[in-house]
Design a protein around this motif. Sequence first.
Motif, PDB file in Angstrom:
ATOM      1  N   ILE A 107       0.826  -1.205   0.000  1.00 55.92           N
ATOM      2  CA  ILE A 107       0.000   0.000   0.000  1.00 55.92           C
ATOM      3  C   ILE A 107       0.858   1.251   0.000  1.00 55.92           C
ATOM      4  O   ILE A 107       0.697   2.155  -0.828  1.00 55.92           O
ATOM      5  CB  ILE A 107      -0.921   0.030   1.239  1.00 55.92           C
ATOM      6  CG1 ILE A 107      -2.046  -0.985   1.119  1.00 55.92           C
ATOM      7  CG2 ILE A 107      -1.510   1.437   1.441  1.00 55.92           C
ATOM      8  CD1 ILE A 107      -2.891  -1.086   2.373  1.00 55.92           C
ATOM      9  N   THR A 108       1.791   1.305   0.944  1.00 56.66           N
ATOM     10  CA  THR A 108       2.583   2.520   1.156  1.00 56.66           C
ATOM     11  C   THR A 108       3.467   2.830  -0.037  1.00 56.66           C
ATOM     12  O   THR A 108       3.624   4.004  -0.421  1.00 56.66           O
ATOM     13  CB  THR A 108       3.426   2.382   2.439  1.00 56.66           C
ATOM     14  OG1 THR A 108       2.598   1.892   3.508  1.00 56.66           O
ATOM     15  CG2 THR A 108       4.018   3.715   2.850  1.00 56.66           C
ATOM     16  N   ALA A 109       4.039   1.787  -0.645  1.00 57.29           N
ATOM     17  CA  ALA A 109       4.894   2.000  -1.812  1.00 57.29           C
ATOM     18  C   ALA A 109       4.092   2.509  -3.008  1.00 57.29           C
ATOM     19  O   ALA A 109       4.570   3.330  -3.790  1.00 57.29           O
ATOM     20  CB  ALA A 109       5.619   0.708  -2.174  1.00 57.29           C
ATOM     21  N   ALA A 110       2.871   2.028  -3.156  1.00 53.63           N
ATOM     22  CA  ALA A 110       2.040   2.436  -4.292  1.00 53.63           C
ATOM     23  C   ALA A 110       1.398   3.798  -4.080  1.00 53.63           C
ATOM     24  O   ALA A 110       1.273   4.594  -5.026  1.00 53.63           O
ATOM     25  CB  ALA A 110       0.955   1.387  -4.542  1.00 53.63           C
ATOM     26  N   MET A 111       0.997   4.081  -2.841  1.00 49.06           N
ATOM     27  CA  MET A 111       0.257   5.305  -2.552  1.00 49.06           C
ATOM     28  C   MET A 111       1.155   6.470  -2.145  1.00 49.06           C
ATOM     29  O   MET A 111       0.801   7.639  -2.330  1.00 49.06           O
ATOM     30  CB  MET A 111      -0.758   5.041  -1.429  1.00 49.06           C
ATOM     31  CG  MET A 111      -1.871   4.073  -1.784  1.00 49.06           C
ATOM     32  SD  MET A 111      -3.008   4.725  -3.032  1.00 49.06           S
ATOM     33  CE  MET A 111      -3.739   6.101  -2.150  1.00 49.06           C
ATOM     34  N   GLY A 112       2.318   6.153  -1.541  1.00 45.61           N
ATOM     35  CA  GLY A 112       3.200   7.197  -1.037  1.00 45.61           C
ATOM     36  C   GLY A 112       2.852   7.592   0.381  1.00 45.61           C
ATOM     37  O   GLY A 112       1.860   7.134   0.959  1.00 45.61           O
ATOM     38  N   GLY A 113       3.693   8.449   0.971  1.00 47.33           N
ATOM     39  CA  GLY A 113       3.455   8.899   2.337  1.00 47.33           C
ATOM     40  C   GLY A 113       3.879   7.866   3.355  1.00 47.33           C
ATOM     41  O   GLY A 113       4.746   7.023   3.108  1.00 47.33           O
ATOM     42  N   LYS A 114       3.238   7.912   4.532  1.00 49.85           N
ATOM     43  CA  LYS A 114       3.531   6.993   5.629  1.00 49.85           C
ATOM     44  C   LYS A 114       2.381   6.007   5.797  1.00 49.85           C
ATOM     45  O   LYS A 114       1.215   6.340   5.572  1.00 49.85           O
ATOM     46  CB  LYS A 114       3.722   7.766   6.936  1.00 49.85           C
ATOM     47  CG  LYS A 114       4.840   8.806   6.898  1.00 49.85           C
ATOM     48  CD  LYS A 114       6.204   8.151   6.903  1.00 49.85           C
ATOM     49  CE  LYS A 114       7.307   9.194   7.075  1.00 49.85           C
ATOM     50  NZ  LYS A 114       8.644   8.564   7.084  1.00 49.85           N
ATOM     51  N   PHE A 115       2.720   4.804   6.250  1.00 50.70           N
ATOM     52  CA  PHE A 115       1.689   3.782   6.386  1.00 50.70           C
ATOM     53  C   PHE A 115       0.568   4.210   7.313  1.00 50.70           C
ATOM     54  O   PHE A 115      -0.606   3.943   7.051  1.00 50.70           O
ATOM     55  CB  PHE A 115       2.296   2.467   6.885  1.00 50.70           C
ATOM     56  CG  PHE A 115       1.256   1.457   7.285  1.00 50.70           C
ATOM     57  CD1 PHE A 115       0.478   0.838   6.321  1.00 50.70           C
ATOM     58  CD2 PHE A 115       1.008   1.164   8.628  1.00 50.70           C
ATOM     59  CE1 PHE A 115      -0.513  -0.066   6.673  1.00 50.70           C
ATOM     60  CE2 PHE A 115       0.034   0.260   8.991  1.00 50.70           C
ATOM     61  CZ  PHE A 115      -0.732  -0.356   8.021  1.00 50.70           C
ATOM     62  N   TRP A 116       0.899   4.877   8.427  1.00 46.71           N
ATOM     63  CA  TRP A 116      -0.129   5.196   9.424  1.00 46.71           C
ATOM     64  C   TRP A 116      -1.199   6.136   8.873  1.00 46.71           C
ATOM     65  O   TRP A 116      -2.275   6.259   9.449  1.00 46.71           O
ATOM     66  CB  TRP A 116       0.514   5.778  10.676  1.00 46.71           C
ATOM     67  CG  TRP A 116      -0.215   5.375  11.932  1.00 46.71           C
ATOM     68  CD1 TRP A 116      -0.952   6.167  12.741  1.00 46.71           C
ATOM     69  CD2 TRP A 116      -0.295   4.062  12.509  1.00 46.71           C
ATOM     70  NE1 TRP A 116      -1.487   5.445  13.785  1.00 46.71           N
ATOM     71  CE2 TRP A 116      -1.101   4.148  13.665  1.00 46.71           C
ATOM     72  CE3 TRP A 116       0.239   2.807  12.158  1.00 46.71           C
ATOM     73  CZ2 TRP A 116      -1.391   3.051  14.469  1.00 46.71           C
ATOM     74  CZ3 TRP A 116      -0.042   1.719  12.946  1.00 46.71           C
ATOM     75  CH2 TRP A 116      -0.847   1.828  14.086  1.00 46.71           C
ATOM     76  N   GLU A 117      -0.933   6.765   7.735  1.00 44.98           N
ATOM     77  CA  GLU A 117      -1.949   7.601   7.096  1.00 44.98           C
ATOM     78  C   GLU A 117      -3.126   6.764   6.599  1.00 44.98           C
ATOM     79  O   GLU A 117      -4.223   7.287   6.384  1.00 44.98           O
ATOM     80  CB  GLU A 117      -1.345   8.355   5.909  1.00 44.98           C
ATOM     81  CG  GLU A 117      -0.236   9.337   6.279  1.00 44.98           C
ATOM     82  CD  GLU A 117       0.452   9.917   5.051  1.00 44.98           C
ATOM     83  OE1 GLU A 117      -0.188   9.935   3.978  1.00 44.98           O
ATOM     84  OE2 GLU A 117       1.610  10.327   5.169  1.00 44.98           O
ATOM     85  N   TYR A 118      -2.909   5.454   6.434  1.00 44.89           N
ATOM     86  CA  TYR A 118      -3.938   4.572   5.885  1.00 44.89           C
ATOM     87  C   TYR A 118      -4.588   3.698   6.966  1.00 44.89           C
ATOM     88  O   TYR A 118      -5.296   2.743   6.656  1.00 44.89           O
ATOM     89  CB  TYR A 118      -3.323   3.705   4.775  1.00 44.89           C
ATOM     90  CG  TYR A 118      -2.637   4.547   3.732  1.00 44.89           C
ATOM     91  CD1 TYR A 118      -3.378   5.269   2.800  1.00 44.89           C
ATOM     92  CD2 TYR A 118      -1.251   4.684   3.732  1.00 44.89           C
ATOM     93  CE1 TYR A 118      -2.758   6.096   1.873  1.00 44.89           C
ATOM     94  CE2 TYR A 118      -0.620   5.494   2.796  1.00 44.89           C
ATOM     95  CZ  TYR A 118      -1.383   6.207   1.878  1.00 44.89           C
ATOM     96  OH  TYR A 118      -0.766   7.028   0.963  1.00 44.89           O
ATOM     97  N   VAL A 119      -4.345   4.061   8.227  1.00 45.56           N
ATOM     98  CA  VAL A 119      -4.905   3.345   9.372  1.00 45.56           C
ATOM     99  C   VAL A 119      -6.054   4.181   9.948  1.00 45.56           C
ATOM    100  O   VAL A 119      -5.911   5.405  10.070  1.00 45.56           O
ATOM    101  CB  VAL A 119      -3.820   3.112  10.444  1.00 45.56           C
ATOM    102  CG1 VAL A 119      -4.414   2.493  11.697  1.00 45.56           C
ATOM    103  CG2 VAL A 119      -2.712   2.222   9.880  1.00 45.56           C
ATOM    104  N   PRO A 120      -7.181   3.559  10.280  1.00 47.28           N
ATOM    105  CA  PRO A 120      -8.338   4.337  10.764  1.00 47.28           C
ATOM    106  C   PRO A 120      -8.018   5.291  11.907  1.00 47.28           C
ATOM    107  O   PRO A 120      -8.530   6.405  11.932  1.00 47.28           O
ATOM    108  CB  PRO A 120      -9.326   3.251  11.188  1.00 47.28           C
ATOM    109  CG  PRO A 120      -9.003   2.095  10.290  1.00 47.28           C
ATOM    110  CD  PRO A 120      -7.517   2.129  10.113  1.00 47.28           C
ATOM    111  N   VAL A 121      -7.176   4.860  12.858  1.00 47.50           N
ATOM    112  CA  VAL A 121      -6.865   5.744  13.987  1.00 47.50           C
ATOM    113  C   VAL A 121      -5.703   6.684  13.670  1.00 47.50           C
ATOM    114  O   VAL A 121      -5.315   7.494  14.504  1.00 47.50           O
ATOM    115  CB  VAL A 121      -6.534   4.936  15.269  1.00 47.50           C
ATOM    116  CG1 VAL A 121      -7.741   4.166  15.731  1.00 47.50           C
ATOM    117  CG2 VAL A 121      -5.336   4.033  15.041  1.00 47.50           C
TER     118      VAL A 121
END
Length: 385
Positions: A107-121
């Motif tokens: 996810i993070t490699a494809a979307m960019g940014g930091k992983f925690w941006e894609y976590v609900p909390v």
Amino acid sequence: MFSAFLPTKIVFGEGSIEKLSSLAKNLGTKALLVTGKKSTKKTGLLDRVIDLLKRVGIESIVYDKIQPNPINDDVDEAAQIAIRERVEFVVGLGGGSAIDSAKAIAITAAMGGKFWEYVPVGGGKKPTKALPVIAIPTTHGTGTEADPFAVITNPRTNEKVGIGYDVIFPKFSIVDPALMTTLPKDQTAYTSMDAFYHSLEAFLNIDANVYSDILAIDSMKRIVANLQTAFDHPDNMYARTNLAWASTEAGITETLTGVIANHAIEHGLSGFNPQLAHGLGLCITGPYLLEYMFDECYERLSTLAREIFNIQEFDVRKSARLFIEKLYEFQENFKLNPKLSTLGFKEEDLEKIAHVAFNTMKGVVTKSPKKLGEEDLLQVIKRAF
């Protein structure tokens, strides 16, 4: 009414690892191999996978820092490597931690940014794409090879959070029981019981359906029938094959329905104590949660008493009680019933653990047969303490 979306191609059986070359050849020419620090190197599996990919002209970049309870820092670091090296797909090689990390990295490699941006909390952004993932499990526990979920911990906040996005269903999963014979005895028990609780919780989930019920019951039956053999005789392929399929079945049931509050509680516990094995944590609190929800689920437990432990008792409530007793006894065969107080947990932390568990995993708590709040989770944890 229910719906099913299961897009992963699963290749199952002894020797199926040899199919990797043909499965991967159309995904690209460079792969990121995500694995732990020791086991796949020690067994020679990592080198074997590198060679299988090399046969079809695929270069491997290895990321081998994954921890038993994977953290977002490692996901972010690996994603940056994937971007820099322009990898085209990700291979998760190892236990659930490695495969979950591979999904998060994809996810993070494809979307960019930091992983925690894609976590609900965290940021809560929903990813619209991910790199393709190949899952190669070396344990029979998480079922992550058959589901769209990943569990990652933020060590700064003690939040251990599960995400679920269709874009991280593995493209291919290779489930080869022969890769699981080197599991230590404790991991054989922990991972098998992880699968057991996936199925048990799916069976009790308010969204349970005829499809998930069939798989959940079969999964639990296979684990009860084969765990002792695999524990005593690690090379027994019949037992390993049954446990491997039970884990994959459990992953499918998770996809169809999902887990309930026991997983939320365990995430809270191991978020505060990363040394706690996930399967062990589920066993410690599981029977206490069943007792706490007894009035809301005893009829379903009675069905399991008959199906899983062959308990022939006419009285439904008594039958359900016997199921909980038998489950506790089965776990005791593998020393899976310690008190939390013996594992380094502190009484003063229990309220914080319950708060984090409820806050980060409220979505699965609400799928429990009993309406549960933060205080209810705390009461279950206190009973297990």
